[in-house]
Design a protein around this motif. Structure first.
Motif, PDB file in Angstrom:
ATOM      1  N   ALA A 170       0.823  -1.221   0.000  1.00 46.44           N
ATOM      2  CA  ALA A 170       0.000   0.000   0.000  1.00 46.44           C
ATOM      3  C   ALA A 170       0.853   1.267   0.000  1.00 46.44           C
ATOM      4  O   ALA A 170       0.332   2.367  -0.162  1.00 46.44           O
ATOM      5  CB  ALA A 170      -0.926  -0.005   1.220  1.00 46.44           C
ATOM      6  N   ILE A 171       2.172   1.114   0.174  1.00 48.88           N
ATOM      7  CA  ILE A 171       3.026   2.302   0.288  1.00 48.88           C
ATOM      8  C   ILE A 171       3.333   2.880  -1.089  1.00 48.88           C
ATOM      9  O   ILE A 171       3.907   2.191  -1.937  1.00 48.88           O
ATOM     10  CB  ILE A 171       4.342   1.967   1.025  1.00 48.88           C
ATOM     11  CG1 ILE A 171       4.035   1.530   2.463  1.00 48.88           C
ATOM     12  CG2 ILE A 171       5.282   3.151   1.017  1.00 48.88           C
ATOM     13  CD1 ILE A 171       5.264   1.150   3.267  1.00 48.88           C
ATOM     14  N   ILE A 175      -2.920   2.294  -3.500  1.00 50.98           N
ATOM     15  CA  ILE A 175      -3.840   1.240  -3.028  1.00 50.98           C
ATOM     16  C   ILE A 175      -3.809   1.281  -1.495  1.00 50.98           C
ATOM     17  O   ILE A 175      -2.738   1.159  -0.886  1.00 50.98           O
ATOM     18  CB  ILE A 175      -3.363  -0.160  -3.488  1.00 50.98           C
ATOM     19  CG1 ILE A 175      -3.295  -0.204  -5.004  1.00 50.98           C
ATOM     20  CG2 ILE A 175      -4.260  -1.261  -2.931  1.00 50.98           C
ATOM     21  CD1 ILE A 175      -2.543  -1.414  -5.532  1.00 50.98           C
ATOM     22  N   THR A 176      -4.960   1.465  -0.899  1.00 57.87           N
ATOM     23  CA  THR A 176      -5.007   1.537   0.563  1.00 57.87           C
ATOM     24  C   THR A 176      -5.631   0.249   1.098  1.00 57.87           C
ATOM     25  O   THR A 176      -6.532  -0.296   0.466  1.00 57.87           O
ATOM     26  CB  THR A 176      -5.903   2.714   1.010  1.00 57.87           C
ATOM     27  OG1 THR A 176      -5.587   3.835   0.203  1.00 57.87           O
ATOM     28  CG2 THR A 176      -5.684   3.076   2.453  1.00 57.87           C
ATOM     29  N   ALA A 177      -5.172  -0.184   2.252  1.00 57.92           N
ATOM     30  CA  ALA A 177      -5.872  -1.299   2.906  1.00 57.92           C
ATOM     31  C   ALA A 177      -7.291  -0.832   3.213  1.00 57.92           C
ATOM     32  O   ALA A 177      -7.497   0.351   3.516  1.00 57.92           O
ATOM     33  CB  ALA A 177      -5.147  -1.665   4.199  1.00 57.92           C
ATOM     34  N   SER A 211      -0.643   4.978   1.485  1.00 58.91           N
ATOM     35  CA  SER A 211      -1.560   5.739   0.625  1.00 58.91           C
ATOM     36  C   SER A 211      -2.729   6.355   1.397  1.00 58.91           C
ATOM     37  O   SER A 211      -3.847   6.424   0.893  1.00 58.91           O
ATOM     38  CB  SER A 211      -2.053   4.863  -0.536  1.00 58.91           C
ATOM     39  OG  SER A 211      -0.953   4.435  -1.328  1.00 58.91           O
ATOM     40  N   MET A 212      -2.462   6.788   2.614  1.00 63.60           N
ATOM     41  CA  MET A 212      -3.506   7.516   3.347  1.00 63.60           C
ATOM     42  C   MET A 212      -3.613   8.908   2.729  1.00 63.60           C
ATOM     43  O   MET A 212      -2.607   9.517   2.368  1.00 63.60           O
ATOM     44  CB  MET A 212      -3.156   7.615   4.836  1.00 63.60           C
ATOM     45  CG  MET A 212      -4.337   8.011   5.708  1.00 63.60           C
ATOM     46  SD  MET A 212      -3.850   8.208   7.438  1.00 63.60           S
ATOM     47  CE  MET A 212      -4.660   6.813   8.174  1.00 63.60           C
ATOM     48  N   ILE A 231       2.209   9.261   6.884  1.00 57.71           N
ATOM     49  CA  ILE A 231       1.789   9.718   5.569  1.00 57.71           C
ATOM     50  C   ILE A 231       3.010  10.050   4.718  1.00 57.71           C
ATOM     51  O   ILE A 231       3.826  10.884   5.117  1.00 57.71           O
ATOM     52  CB  ILE A 231       0.957  11.040   5.687  1.00 57.71           C
ATOM     53  CG1 ILE A 231       0.085  11.080   6.950  1.00 57.71           C
ATOM     54  CG2 ILE A 231       0.198  11.341   4.412  1.00 57.71           C
ATOM     55  CD1 ILE A 231      -1.000  10.056   7.003  1.00 57.71           C
ATOM     56  N   GLY A 232       3.141   9.421   3.566  1.00 56.46           N
ATOM     57  CA  GLY A 232       4.242   9.732   2.662  1.00 56.46           C
ATOM     58  C   GLY A 232       3.834  10.814   1.679  1.00 56.46           C
ATOM     59  O   GLY A 232       3.907  12.006   1.968  1.00 56.46           O
ATOM     60  N   GLY A 233       3.356  10.394   0.509  1.00 60.10           N
ATOM     61  CA  GLY A 233       3.050  11.329  -0.584  1.00 60.10           C
ATOM     62  C   GLY A 233       2.223  12.534  -0.171  1.00 60.10           C
ATOM     63  O   GLY A 233       2.575  13.693  -0.497  1.00 60.10           O
ATOM     64  N   ALA A 234       1.153  12.319   0.571  1.00 63.17           N
ATOM     65  CA  ALA A 234       0.259  13.433   0.913  1.00 63.17           C
ATOM     66  C   ALA A 234       0.889  14.413   1.902  1.00 63.17           C
ATOM     67  O   ALA A 234       0.395  15.526   2.071  1.00 63.17           O
ATOM     68  CB  ALA A 234      -1.065  12.885   1.463  1.00 63.17           C
TER      69      ALA A 234
END
Ligand code: PEP
Length: 248
Positions: A170-171, A175-177, A211-212, A231-234
């Motif tokens: 999911a990272i 795609i999020t759990a 992917s939160m 939170i990575g990308g966001a």
């Protein structure tokens, strides 16, 4: 009652200008944020990030540390050095470090110990690979990761540890759990802690990462055993990150 924690992981993304823009952008909207908020920045920007956020509700973290405190380890950074900047948090065992830099469960456990011994709060990342999920081995994978740390530092030390459950599939994938999948694994992680100490299991914060974003944060955070997010990308978009911070 566990306080919601939202942590950003910028990974290897930043510049002097971006640090100002991102952190000032987040600081501007922090007045109605009730969660504890941590932003983990690349080493060269720790000093700048600390200076910008002193006396604010926004805390700064590093993304890794070496298991040694000083010496001939060219290119490495110690817990002491991180602490020297007034930084209180450090990510340990992120899946990118496990997969790209060979960090085993044993190494991750040693890093947790070094962080704790030096007054840093480790954000301990665990999570299963896609193959492990598909072969029904999610629980085995997270149990191995958590138990390696419990064996090394002892369950009592988890008073100073934040866990981040990040399914590797999911990272950074978008795609999020599902909330149910995430909740089931969070509950299992808490159960693993409870097998050693029920009180510590109930007081340990377990964040979800993978992917939160502003669209899925509410339903994830509403789950009983999900205490926030990594939170990575966001976290590189101040408006999105603030929206996530306000969900807590
Ligand atoms: C991460 O890197 O810890 C992470 C959760 O990334 P993303 O939010 O981009 O999936």
């Amino acid at each position: 009652m566990r306080q919601t924690i939202i942590a950003g992981n910028w990974k290897m993304n930043a510049s002097k200008e971006a640090v100002n823009t991102l952190l000032l952008g987040v600081l501007k909207g922090m007045m109605d944020v009730k969660s504890e908020v941590i932003v983990c920045v690349p080493y060269p920007y720790l000093c700048q990030a600390e200076a910008l956020t002193t006396h604010s509700q926004l805390k700064i973290g590093a993304q890794n540390l070496n298991i040694n405190i000083s010496g001939a380890f060219t290119g490495e950074v110690s817990a002491d050095m991180i602490k020297d900047f007034g930084v209180e948090y450090v990510i340990v065992g992120h899946s990118e470090r496990r997969s790209l830099y060979g960090e085993t469960n044993k190494i991750v456990a040693r890093k947790v110990q070094v962080a704790l011994d030096n007054g840093l709060t480790p954000l301990l990342c665990i999570g299963e690979l896609l193959e492990e999920k598909e072969s029904g081995n999610t629980k085995n994978a997270v149990a191995r990761q958590i138990n390696a740390v419990i064996e090394r530092v002892g369950i009592e030390s988890f008073k100073g540890v934040i866990i981040a459950y990040e399914p590797v599939w999911a990272i950074g994938t978008g795609i999020t759990a599902t909330p149910q999948q995430a909740q089931d694994t969070h509950a299992y992680i808490r159960e693993l802690l409870a097998q050693n100490d029920e009180n510590i299991a109930q007081s340990t914060s377990i964040l979800y990462g993978g992917s939160m974003n502003p669209d899925n944060v509410d339903e994830l955070i509403a789950c009983k055993d999900i205490d926030g997010g990594l939170i990575g990308g966001a976290s590189l978009k101040p408006d999105d990150f603030l929206r996530i911070c306000k969900a807590g």
